[in-house]
Scaffold this active site. Sequence first.
Site, PDB file in Angstrom:
ATOM      1  N   GLU A 219      34.212   5.036  57.332  1.00  0.00           N
ATOM      2  CA  GLU A 219      35.529   5.635  57.067  1.00  0.00           C
ATOM      3  C   GLU A 219      36.646   4.746  57.595  1.00  0.00           C
ATOM      4  O   GLU A 219      37.626   4.445  56.900  1.00  0.00           O
ATOM      5  CB  GLU A 219      35.639   7.016  57.750  1.00  0.00           C
ATOM      6  CG  GLU A 219      34.724   8.073  57.185  1.00  0.00           C
ATOM      7  CD  GLU A 219      33.385   8.146  57.898  1.00  0.00           C
ATOM      8  OE1 GLU A 219      32.938   7.111  58.469  1.00  0.00           O
ATOM      9  OE2 GLU A 219      32.771   9.225  57.883  1.00  0.00           O
ATOM     10  N   GLY A 273      31.948   6.787  72.677  1.00  0.00           N
ATOM     11  CA  GLY A 273      33.083   6.989  71.766  1.00  0.00           C
ATOM     12  C   GLY A 273      33.924   8.204  72.143  1.00  0.00           C
ATOM     13  O   GLY A 273      35.150   8.131  72.250  1.00  0.00           O
TER      14      GLY A 273
HETATM   15  O1  F6P Z   1      30.418  10.342  64.508  1.00  0.00           O
HETATM   16  C1  F6P Z   1      29.660   9.406  65.154  1.00  0.00           C
HETATM   17  C2  F6P Z   1      30.455   8.413  65.930  1.00  0.00           C
HETATM   18  O2  F6P Z   1      29.602   7.390  66.295  1.00  0.00           O
HETATM   19  C3  F6P Z   1      31.143   9.012  67.161  1.00  0.00           C
HETATM   20  O3  F6P Z   1      30.320   9.099  68.248  1.00  0.00           O
HETATM   21  C4  F6P Z   1      32.273   8.074  67.341  1.00  0.00           C
HETATM   22  O4  F6P Z   1      33.258   8.607  68.160  1.00  0.00           O
HETATM   23  C5  F6P Z   1      32.726   7.885  65.911  1.00  0.00           C
HETATM   24  O5  F6P Z   1      31.526   7.865  65.177  1.00  0.00           O
HETATM   25  C6  F6P Z   1      33.525   6.649  65.645  1.00  0.00           C
HETATM   26  O6  F6P Z   1      32.830   5.482  65.957  1.00  0.00           O
HETATM   27  P1  F6P Z   1      33.543   4.084  66.072  1.00  0.00           P
HETATM   28  O7  F6P Z   1      34.533   4.154  67.178  1.00  0.00           O
HETATM   29  O8  F6P Z   1      32.446   3.104  66.332  1.00  0.00           O
HETATM   30  O9  F6P Z   1      34.240   3.798  64.765  1.00  0.00           O
END
Ligand code: F6P
Length: 568
Positions: A219, A273
């Site tokens: 995303e 995260g």
């Molecule tokens: O939803 C899963 C996850 O890995 C969360 O733990 C994390 O906060 C989020 O996606 C975003 O991940 P990133 O900071 O690696 O984009």
Amino acid sequence: MASSGLVCETDAWKDLKAHVEDIKKTHLRELMSDAKRCQSMMVEFDGLLLDYSRQCATVDTFNKLNKLAEAAHLKEKINLMFSGERINSTENRSVLHVALRAPRGSVINSDGKNVVPDVWQVLDKIKDFSDRVRSDAWVGATGKPLTNVIAIGIGGSFLGPLFVHTALQTDPEAAQLASGRKLHFLANVDPIDVARNITGLNPETTLAVVVSKTFTTAETMLNARTIREWISAALGPEAVAKHMVAVSTNLTLVEKFGIDPNNAFAFWDWVGGRYSVCSAVGVLPLSLQYGFAVVEKFLQGASSIDQHFHSAPFEKNLPVLLGLLSVWNVSFLGYPARAILPYSQALEKLAPHIQQVSMESNGKGVSIDGVPLPYEAGEIDFGEPGTNGQHSFYQLIHQGRVIPCDFIGVVKSQQPVYLKGELVSNHDELMSNFFAQPDALAYGKTPEQLLKENVPSNLITHKTFSGNRPSLSLLLPSLNAYNIGQLLAIYEHRVAVEGFVWGINSFDQWGVELGKSLATQVRKQLHASRKNSEPIEGFNFSTATLLTRYLEASKDILKEDSTVLPKL
Ligand code: F6P
């Protein structure tokens, strides 16, 4: 796998199980009439007052919960976390978000190395960069000041910073420092979120901060590419260097994306995260908006709770008490949910943030050793600011399901209002509800009371409130950056306490992976079918039917051969 070592096999757990019957016989009305008991269930720390007297618990319950904490080696586990042991064993990582707000000069080791100097190196870099942007020393490609910041990130790279931003927005000091500036958040891969973010924005005055621990989240990366396209379509590709910076643990991928590593703000794999708001993930966008000095106070508030959590005796330790009460409510009284009810509009994003902190951390079905849990762990979190929630779902919590509630109130409003001639100020009006609701839940209203009020007999059962519904009240002196940091850390550590007692790993999140990999398969199919009219293969009947309908009905909407940006 052998089922040894589970906390439910300890005497302390069994003792609490047996204790449930005693508690169920006692109504909160009786418990609340014991002033000595109530007094023993109030704890103050650093301006905060916690009142947990409206929990369905006696002093004896707490003695037993303390024994459970002992049996679960809670103290040892807290110490292991603070000493940088790799307690996130399935990812082989230490869990050191407390280091992110440790005072300069303190020592917190990970693998024998003090990480605090690294933390402060990044904080100093953020201070320098945000000062330059805020003072117009760093400007956009056409020389204009960068007054709008879009933070692009999702999950922990979004919810914590959004919570803090929303809470600071109306704080007078922070609001003044943010004058003329706007912070936006782009999280959802839904193009509508892009449209909402860029509508009315001028790329010339916009700085995008791509926030992703991994720099691989689908995303975030698509949104980042979209904003990069939006900037370069308007200002040329060279402008990206002036208009995009990054926060990540993966500096190689940041560079590959086309962001100068000098404009990247690092953090470390020992920061989960959902525990990353105190890293550059939150500190950079918030410093750009409010200035580093305000954000530093937020870090200090969190640090104050860290030290308290690490050193206070359990009977006075706010996160420990809250965590033990959650375990009691979920695993013993059988109440699976919790409502987070801040009587402050500024805290409207607290519940969405805690949903991730709590449910991604403790939504587990196996112990840290991989043994299936024969008891319930994790809790369902939801909430809304009071009084809005009262006009929404409080019906259910008063007369339907029993849902333990966290009432959070603030003594001094960020924005006091008083109308001459009114009985009370607007904040007093709000707080009247904060004080009344916990008693309504605890005491309820009996048929006898209703009869005395001449309520018609056909309405008696409808108007009866059983009461005996647990809640706790947390009163904050005010809601400034420092208090917001305190609140954040209390919830973070409470979740850790629950996980430590349940014997699970609160710091991994394998449960999010399966959906992601299935989406990859769908993405490939959508591309193949749209581009080369390939048939749908490898899906069950239901998914294949839905995909067919989707593809056919959207045939004419988008051609894949030219870039399309929102046109709001
Ligand atoms: O939803 C899963 C996850 O890995 C969360 O733990 C994390 O906060 C989020 O996606 C975003 O991940 P990133 O900071 O690696 O984009």
